[in-house]
Design an enzyme around this catalytic site. Structure first.
Site, PDB file in Angstrom:
ATOM      1  N   SER A  48      -2.635 -11.238 -11.896  1.00 44.72           N
ATOM      2  CA  SER A  48      -3.141 -10.055 -12.017  1.00 44.72           C
ATOM      3  C   SER A  48      -2.177  -8.876 -11.240  1.00 44.72           C
ATOM      4  CB  SER A  48      -4.559  -9.971 -11.100  1.00 44.72           C
ATOM      5  OG  SER A  48      -5.604 -10.723 -11.756  1.00 44.72           O
ATOM      6  N   HIS A  98      -3.918  -6.069  -6.933  1.00 48.16           N
ATOM      7  CA  HIS A  98      -4.073  -5.114  -8.226  1.00 48.16           C
ATOM      8  C   HIS A  98      -3.405  -3.847  -7.790  1.00 48.16           C
ATOM      9  CE1 HIS A  98      -7.645  -7.422 -10.304  1.00 48.16           C
ATOM     10  NE2 HIS A  98      -6.655  -8.200  -9.673  1.00 48.16           N
TER      11      HIS A  98
END
Length: 201
Positions: free
Chosen positions: A125, A175
């Site tokens: 991610s 993230h």
């Protein structure tokens, strides 16, 4: 721009870096189902902060090729499959790979420094958010030239950030760090002169 109309052979030929990354993640995920070997791969590569602190520095790199289940893999690989090709085409193979890997690594480095020692994580991610960040830089440079790009990318980034904070078991640090790193690298890569030459192709 982000609709994929290529057949399998065209996709591989046009986007070799994205193809290799997709293949690596999928193959490693399939190996994870082999008894014994799967656990060795998963726990040997997971980003575990206290083991990183003990000198297992490869864990700053390997987590981006591991996933916690099929849905986790599917979401990240779908994002890479859809958004990766356009960035590889615009940035070039080497620059795309640099964005992807540095965003992933720095996401894991940020996780190491900002999360407690018992924190553990896996997933691509951070690298995927690096792709979004690089597109954000492209939007910054082309907001008056490619308004349609802004209309697509800005909502995607906004939704991605919001969902990061709403969902459970998400590495928020990776993230956000990946997004920032991708944006900063994109600012250095996507000089307006480069965009003009791309528009003329």
């Amino acid at each position: 721009m982000f609709s994929r109309t290529e057949n399998f052979s065209q996709y591989i030929r046009l986007y070799p870096v994205v193809t290799v990354l997709l293949a690596l993640n999928i193959i490693i995920a399939l190996l994870g189902y082999i008894p014994g070997l799967g656990d060795h791969i998963y726990f040997g590569g997971m980003g575990i902060n206290f083991l990183i602190a003990e000198g297992e520095w490869w864990r700053l790199f390997t987590p981006m090729f591991l996933h916690a289940g099929f849905s986790h893999l599917l979401f990240n690989m779908f994002s890479l499959f859809v958004f990766g090709p356009e960035l590889e085409k615009i940035a070039g193979k080497a620059r795309f790979l640099t964005i992807y890997l540095l965003a992933g690594v720095f996401g894991n480095i940020a996780t190491y420094f900002l999360q407690p020692l018992d924190y553990a994580s896996v997933g691509a991610s951070g690298a995927i958010f690096g792709i979004f960040g690089a597109f954000g830089a492209l939007v910054y440079y082309t907001k008056h030239i490619l308004p349609q790009l802004r209309q697509i990318i800005v909502p995607i980034i906004a939704i991605g950030v919001i969902m990061t904070f709403l969902q459970s078991n998400i590495n928020v640090t990776a993230h956000i760090a990946g997004l920032i790193v991708g944006f900063l690298i994109g600012l250095s890569y996507f000089h307006p002169k480069r965009i003009i030459s791309w528009k003329k192709r």
